[in-house]
Design a protein around this motif. Structure first.
Motif, PDB file in Angstrom:
ATOM      1  N   TYR A  87       0.826  -1.201   0.000  1.00  0.00           N
ATOM      2  CA  TYR A  87       0.000   0.000   0.000  1.00  0.00           C
ATOM      3  C   TYR A  87       0.862   1.254   0.000  1.00  0.00           C
ATOM      4  N   CYS A  88       0.296   2.325  -0.529  1.00  0.00           N
ATOM      5  CA  CYS A  88       0.936   3.633  -0.461  1.00  0.00           C
ATOM      6  C   CYS A  88      -0.161   4.684  -0.282  1.00  0.00           C
ATOM      7  N   PHE A  89       0.229   5.885   0.110  1.00  0.00           N
ATOM      8  CA  PHE A  89      -0.727   6.963   0.364  1.00  0.00           C
ATOM      9  C   PHE A  89      -0.329   8.212  -0.404  1.00  0.00           C
ATOM     10  N   VAL A  90      -1.321   8.797  -1.063  1.00  0.00           N
ATOM     11  CA  VAL A  90      -1.115   9.979  -1.887  1.00  0.00           C
ATOM     12  C   VAL A  90      -2.020  11.090  -1.370  1.00  0.00           C
ATOM     13  N   GLN A  91      -1.459  12.298  -1.209  1.00  0.00           N
ATOM     14  CA  GLN A  91      -2.273  13.436  -0.793  1.00  0.00           C
ATOM     15  C   GLN A  91      -2.714  14.202  -2.037  1.00  0.00           C
ATOM     16  N   PRO A  92      -4.034  14.432  -2.179  1.00  0.00           N
ATOM     17  CA  PRO A  92      -4.514  15.166  -3.349  1.00  0.00           C
ATOM     18  C   PRO A  92      -4.004  16.600  -3.342  1.00  0.00           C
ATOM     19  N   VAL A  93      -3.994  17.219  -4.535  1.00  0.00           N
ATOM     20  CA  VAL A  93      -3.543  18.605  -4.676  1.00  0.00           C
ATOM     21  C   VAL A  93      -4.676  19.451  -5.254  1.00  0.00           C
ATOM     22  N   VAL A  94      -4.581  20.735  -5.000  1.00  0.00           N
ATOM     23  CA  VAL A  94      -5.581  21.681  -5.483  1.00  0.00           C
ATOM     24  C   VAL A  94      -5.518  21.747  -7.000  1.00  0.00           C
ATOM     25  N   ASN A  95      -6.668  21.772  -7.622  1.00  0.00           N
ATOM     26  CA  ASN A  95      -6.772  21.861  -9.078  1.00  0.00           C
ATOM     27  C   ASN A  95      -6.419  23.284  -9.521  1.00  0.00           C
ATOM     28  N   ASP A  96      -5.425  23.404 -10.389  1.00  0.00           N
ATOM     29  CA  ASP A  96      -5.009  24.725 -10.871  1.00  0.00           C
ATOM     30  C   ASP A  96      -5.655  25.085 -12.212  1.00  0.00           C
ATOM     31  N   GLY A 110       6.487  20.644  -6.297  1.00  0.00           N
ATOM     32  CA  GLY A 110       6.880  21.993  -6.706  1.00  0.00           C
ATOM     33  C   GLY A 110       5.873  23.009  -6.246  1.00  0.00           C
ATOM     34  N   SER A 111       5.097  23.510  -7.176  1.00  0.00           N
ATOM     35  CA  SER A 111       4.147  24.577  -6.870  1.00  0.00           C
ATOM     36  C   SER A 111       2.776  24.052  -6.457  1.00  0.00           C
TER      37      SER A 111
END
Length: 195
Positions: free
Chosen positions: A107-116, A182-183
């Motif tokens: 298993y792994c965990f990914v944090q979502p990012v804000v849609n640009d 990055g950003s």
């Protein structure tokens, strides 16, 4: 022989929020998986496997381990994992994190990012996030925590870990990497801080 014996850390359900010193119940439905606690303490480890998980470790488990449900006659029942009192059997595949947030198995965990994308109504960027907790399989392919990754559709299921929304998935669901963080701005909705 084959299962971990665990107990919930702070009850079976995580459905209260304290506001101004008053405790409020945020959900009374036992069916809602978002209200089921998934934090547990290991009481015993299986005899049939070798594991890095030790007695006393905190683990993040599948929501169905502690969940209650209504049978066909409308009678409230415990999950099949329930042994007695606050003890539950948990298969190794139902444990996702252990110790100081180490991924279990593949298993792994990914944090979502804000849609640009200014033209999109979605708050989070689809199928993209920052790898938060990786594993040995990903490291063998030079994919490490902090990298921005793309993942396959409908492979993720959500968890709140330490007040942050994270998506759990298998290593094989990481489809590509975009390089180091990055950003990107981490996406964390306010409802994750409901505990």
């Amino acid at each position: 022989m084959y299962d971990f014996i665990i107990k919930p850390v702070s009850g079976r359900y995580n459905n209260t929020k304290e506001i101004g010193g008053v405790s409020f119940v945020t959900n009374t439905k036992i069916e809602s998986y978002k209200s089921v606690s998934n934090e547990a303490e290991v009481i015993a480890t299986p005899l049939s496997i070798v594991t890095d998980i030790r007695v006393g470790d905190r683990v993040t488990v599948h929501h169905n381990v502690f969940r209650r449900f209504y049978d066909i006659r409308g009678k409230e029942k415990n999950s099949r994992s329930h042994i007695k009192d606050d003890l539950y059997a948990c298969s190794p595949e139902q444990i996702y994190l252990y110790g100081d947030n180490k991924s279990h198995l593949d298993y792994c965990f990914v944090q979502p990012v804000v849609n640009d994308d200014d033209w999109s109504s979605q708050k989070e960027k689809p199928l993209t996030g920052i790898l938060r907790y990786g594993n040995k399989t990903l490291e063998e392919h030079d994919v490490y925590p902090g990298m921005v990754v793309g993942f396959t559709p409908e492979s993720e299921f959500e968890f709140v870990v330490g007040g942050e929304l994270l998506y759990c998935m298998k290593s094989k669901n990481i489809a590509l990497t975009y390089g180091d963080e990055g950003s990107e701005t981490k996406y964390n909705p306010s409802w994750t801080n409901s505990g």
